[in-house]
Design a protein around this motif. Structure first.
Motif, PDB file in Angstrom:
ATOM      1  N   LEU A  61       0.826  -1.209   0.000  1.00 26.19           N
ATOM      2  CA  LEU A  61       0.000   0.000   0.000  1.00 26.19           C
ATOM      3  C   LEU A  61       0.861   1.259   0.000  1.00 26.19           C
ATOM      4  O   LEU A  61       0.516   2.251  -0.658  1.00 26.19           O
ATOM      5  CB  LEU A  61      -0.940  -0.016   1.209  1.00 26.19           C
ATOM      6  CG  LEU A  61      -2.051  -1.066   1.121  1.00 26.19           C
ATOM      7  CD1 LEU A  61      -2.677  -1.320   2.494  1.00 26.19           C
ATOM      8  CD2 LEU A  61      -3.116  -0.648   0.115  1.00 26.19           C
ATOM      9  N   MET A  62       1.999   1.240   0.688  1.00 26.53           N
ATOM     10  CA  MET A  62       2.911   2.389   0.672  1.00 26.53           C
ATOM     11  C   MET A  62       3.390   2.646  -0.754  1.00 26.53           C
ATOM     12  O   MET A  62       3.473   3.798  -1.190  1.00 26.53           O
ATOM     13  CB  MET A  62       4.116   2.142   1.599  1.00 26.53           C
ATOM     14  CG  MET A  62       3.777   2.267   3.061  1.00 26.53           C
ATOM     15  SD  MET A  62       5.102   1.905   4.287  1.00 26.53           S
ATOM     16  CE  MET A  62       6.553   1.511   3.381  1.00 26.53           C
ATOM     17  N   LYS A  63       3.684   1.568  -1.476  1.00 22.67           N
ATOM     18  CA  LYS A  63       4.137   1.695  -2.860  1.00 22.67           C
ATOM     19  C   LYS A  63       3.024   2.265  -3.740  1.00 22.67           C
ATOM     20  O   LYS A  63       3.238   3.202  -4.513  1.00 22.67           O
ATOM     21  CB  LYS A  63       4.582   0.324  -3.376  1.00 22.67           C
ATOM     22  CG  LYS A  63       5.246   0.361  -4.747  1.00 22.67           C
ATOM     23  CD  LYS A  63       5.553  -1.030  -5.255  1.00 22.67           C
ATOM     24  CE  LYS A  63       6.862  -1.545  -4.715  1.00 22.67           C
ATOM     25  NZ  LYS A  63       7.284  -2.800  -5.367  1.00 22.67           N
ATOM     26  N   LYS A  64       1.817   1.706  -3.599  1.00 21.78           N
ATOM     27  CA  LYS A  64       0.675   2.170  -4.401  1.00 21.78           C
ATOM     28  C   LYS A  64       0.329   3.625  -4.113  1.00 21.78           C
ATOM     29  O   LYS A  64      -0.043   4.377  -5.018  1.00 21.78           O
ATOM     30  CB  LYS A  64      -0.557   1.296  -4.146  1.00 21.78           C
ATOM     31  CG  LYS A  64      -0.484  -0.058  -4.791  1.00 21.78           C
ATOM     32  CD  LYS A  64      -1.716  -0.884  -4.488  1.00 21.78           C
ATOM     33  CE  LYS A  64      -1.549  -2.289  -5.050  1.00 21.78           C
ATOM     34  NZ  LYS A  64      -2.555  -3.213  -4.531  1.00 21.78           N
ATOM     35  N   MET A  65       0.437   4.025  -2.842  1.00 20.24           N
ATOM     36  CA  MET A  65       0.109   5.399  -2.445  1.00 20.24           C
ATOM     37  C   MET A  65       1.288   6.351  -2.637  1.00 20.24           C
ATOM     38  O   MET A  65       1.175   7.533  -2.342  1.00 20.24           O
ATOM     39  CB  MET A  65      -0.333   5.425  -0.976  1.00 20.24           C
ATOM     40  CG  MET A  65      -1.607   4.691  -0.671  1.00 20.24           C
ATOM     41  SD  MET A  65      -1.948   4.832   1.118  1.00 20.24           S
ATOM     42  CE  MET A  65      -3.321   3.715   1.299  1.00 20.24           C
ATOM     43  N   LYS A  66       2.436   5.804  -3.076  1.00 24.95           N
ATOM     44  CA  LYS A  66       3.654   6.599  -3.284  1.00 24.95           C
ATOM     45  C   LYS A  66       4.051   7.368  -2.018  1.00 24.95           C
ATOM     46  O   LYS A  66       4.346   8.556  -2.057  1.00 24.95           O
ATOM     47  CB  LYS A  66       3.480   7.551  -4.468  1.00 24.95           C
ATOM     48  CG  LYS A  66       3.278   6.845  -5.798  1.00 24.95           C
ATOM     49  CD  LYS A  66       3.093   7.848  -6.921  1.00 24.95           C
ATOM     50  CE  LYS A  66       3.071   7.225  -8.290  1.00 24.95           C
ATOM     51  NZ  LYS A  66       2.112   6.219  -8.560  1.00 24.95           N
ATOM     52  N   GLY A  99      10.828   8.660   9.139  1.00 27.49           N
ATOM     53  CA  GLY A  99      11.096   9.419   7.926  1.00 27.49           C
ATOM     54  C   GLY A  99      10.964  10.911   8.122  1.00 27.49           C
ATOM     55  O   GLY A  99      10.512  11.393   9.160  1.00 27.49           O
ATOM     56  N   ARG A 100      11.353  11.641   7.093  1.00 32.46           N
ATOM     57  CA  ARG A 100      11.304  13.100   7.120  1.00 32.46           C
ATOM     58  C   ARG A 100       9.981  13.631   6.582  1.00 32.46           C
ATOM     59  O   ARG A 100       9.591  14.745   6.896  1.00 32.46           O
ATOM     60  CB  ARG A 100      12.464  13.671   6.295  1.00 32.46           C
ATOM     61  CG  ARG A 100      13.822  13.432   6.933  1.00 32.46           C
ATOM     62  CD  ARG A 100      14.974  13.897   6.058  1.00 32.46           C
ATOM     63  NE  ARG A 100      15.016  13.248   4.752  1.00 32.46           N
ATOM     64  CZ  ARG A 100      15.463  12.013   4.538  1.00 32.46           C
ATOM     65  NH1 ARG A 100      15.908  11.284   5.539  1.00 32.46           N
ATOM     66  NH2 ARG A 100      15.480  11.503   3.327  1.00 32.46           N
ATOM     67  N   GLU A 101       9.305  12.852   5.742  1.00 32.37           N
ATOM     68  CA  GLU A 101       8.073  13.318   5.109  1.00 32.37           C
ATOM     69  C   GLU A 101       6.955  12.293   5.282  1.00 32.37           C
ATOM     70  O   GLU A 101       6.353  11.857   4.308  1.00 32.37           O
ATOM     71  CB  GLU A 101       8.317  13.585   3.623  1.00 32.37           C
ATOM     72  CG  GLU A 101       9.354  14.644   3.349  1.00 32.37           C
ATOM     73  CD  GLU A 101       9.584  14.850   1.856  1.00 32.37           C
ATOM     74  OE1 GLU A 101       8.597  14.920   1.107  1.00 32.37           O
ATOM     75  OE2 GLU A 101      10.759  14.932   1.463  1.00 32.37           O
ATOM     76  N   LEU A 102       6.664  11.924   6.507  1.00 35.11           N
ATOM     77  CA  LEU A 102       5.647  10.914   6.759  1.00 35.11           C
ATOM     78  C   LEU A 102       4.248  11.504   6.611  1.00 35.11           C
ATOM     79  O   LEU A 102       3.922  12.507   7.237  1.00 35.11           O
ATOM     80  CB  LEU A 102       5.805  10.339   8.171  1.00 35.11           C
ATOM     81  CG  LEU A 102       7.115   9.626   8.488  1.00 35.11           C
ATOM     82  CD1 LEU A 102       7.117   9.169   9.939  1.00 35.11           C
ATOM     83  CD2 LEU A 102       7.327   8.451   7.549  1.00 35.11           C
ATOM     84  N   ASN A 103       3.444  10.871   5.786  1.00 33.27           N
ATOM     85  CA  ASN A 103       2.043  11.242   5.651  1.00 33.27           C
ATOM     86  C   ASN A 103       1.270  10.348   6.626  1.00 33.27           C
ATOM     87  O   ASN A 103       0.879   9.229   6.290  1.00 33.27           O
ATOM     88  CB  ASN A 103       1.578  11.039   4.207  1.00 33.27           C
ATOM     89  CG  ASN A 103       0.147  11.479   3.992  1.00 33.27           C
ATOM     90  OD1 ASN A 103      -0.702  11.391   4.880  1.00 33.27           O
ATOM     91  ND2 ASN A 103      -0.134  11.957   2.793  1.00 33.27           N
ATOM     92  N   GLU A 104       1.073  10.857   7.843  1.00 29.38           N
ATOM     93  CA  GLU A 104       0.490  10.046   8.904  1.00 29.38           C
ATOM     94  C   GLU A 104      -0.898   9.530   8.547  1.00 29.38           C
ATOM     95  O   GLU A 104      -1.236   8.381   8.830  1.00 29.38           O
ATOM     96  CB  GLU A 104       0.443  10.834  10.215  1.00 29.38           C
ATOM     97  CG  GLU A 104       1.817  11.119  10.785  1.00 29.38           C
ATOM     98  CD  GLU A 104       1.768  11.757  12.159  1.00 29.38           C
ATOM     99  OE1 GLU A 104       0.701  11.720  12.814  1.00 29.38           O
ATOM    100  OE2 GLU A 104       2.814  12.288  12.588  1.00 29.38           O
ATOM    101  N   LYS A 105      -1.707  10.360   7.922  1.00 34.05           N
ATOM    102  CA  LYS A 105      -3.073   9.963   7.584  1.00 34.05           C
ATOM    103  C   LYS A 105      -3.087   8.778   6.624  1.00 34.05           C
ATOM    104  O   LYS A 105      -3.804   7.796   6.825  1.00 34.05           O
ATOM    105  CB  LYS A 105      -3.827  11.157   6.994  1.00 34.05           C
ATOM    106  CG  LYS A 105      -5.291  10.896   6.757  1.00 34.05           C
ATOM    107  CD  LYS A 105      -6.002  12.144   6.256  1.00 34.05           C
ATOM    108  CE  LYS A 105      -7.468  11.829   6.008  1.00 34.05           C
ATOM    109  NZ  LYS A 105      -8.184  12.974   5.456  1.00 34.05           N
ATOM    110  N   LYS A 106      -2.277   8.847   5.583  1.00 34.96           N
ATOM    111  CA  LYS A 106      -2.247   7.758   4.594  1.00 34.96           C
ATOM    112  C   LYS A 106      -1.570   6.507   5.145  1.00 34.96           C
ATOM    113  O   LYS A 106      -1.986   5.387   4.838  1.00 34.96           O
ATOM    114  CB  LYS A 106      -1.568   8.224   3.300  1.00 34.96           C
ATOM    115  CG  LYS A 106      -2.443   9.152   2.484  1.00 34.96           C
ATOM    116  CD  LYS A 106      -1.828   9.466   1.141  1.00 34.96           C
ATOM    117  CE  LYS A 106      -2.758  10.346   0.324  1.00 34.96           C
ATOM    118  NZ  LYS A 106      -2.175  10.673  -0.986  1.00 34.96           N
TER     119      LYS A 106
END
Length: 144
Positions: A61-66, A99-106
């Motif tokens: 899912l991380m890959k699919k959501m980039k 990470g430096r740019e974590l999208n917590e919601k996704k």
């Protein structure tokens, strides 16, 4: 779909188990149980299967959501009952994202999808253990 494995005794308390992927696993008991501790212990292997199943879901899912993630790990603590047959009755899974740019919601959505929809091993565990899921975000940190 049916999975087939063959588990062969290698002597003493040691076994080798095939896997549909073609990779084999060595299973052995602890020294206090007469083994040599030269392989996985069966109950701990179940926890590795749980983490691996959910981890594969989340990685996909991380890959699919980039999503940008530097490191990712899953810690599991499981309570083993005292009475025989000893089994896990409570399991806490902690997902750690670094990470430096974590999208917590996704990332949370990816964890939730694995836990609630995709991970078959999680579904099996729900039949015998109380599951607690935690998600931790470590901004600007590295995996320790």
């Amino acid at each position: 779909m049916t999975n087939h494995i063959t588990t062969t005794w290698l002597g003493n308390m040691k076994f080798e188990s095939t896997n549909p992927s073609g990779h084999n696993v060595i299973i052995d008991a602890a020294p206090e149980m007469g083994g040599e501790s030269s392989g996985y212990r069966p109950k701990a292997l179940m926890l590795s299967a749980l983490a691996g199943c959910s981890g594969l879901d989340v990685a996909s899912l991380m890959k699919k959501m980039k999503l940008l993630v530097d490191d990712f790990k899953i810690d599991i603590e499981a309570n083993l009952t005292e009475e025989h047959p000893k089994h896990y009755d409570a399991v806490t899974m902690s997902f750690h994202f670094y990470g430096r740019e974590l999208n917590e919601k996704k990332l949370q959505k990816a964890v939730d999808l694995s836990v609630e929809k995709y991970c078959g091993v999680m579904e099996m565990f729900r039949h015998f253990a109380k599951m607690t899921i935690e998600t931790h975000f470590h901004h600007n940190e590295t995996l320790k």
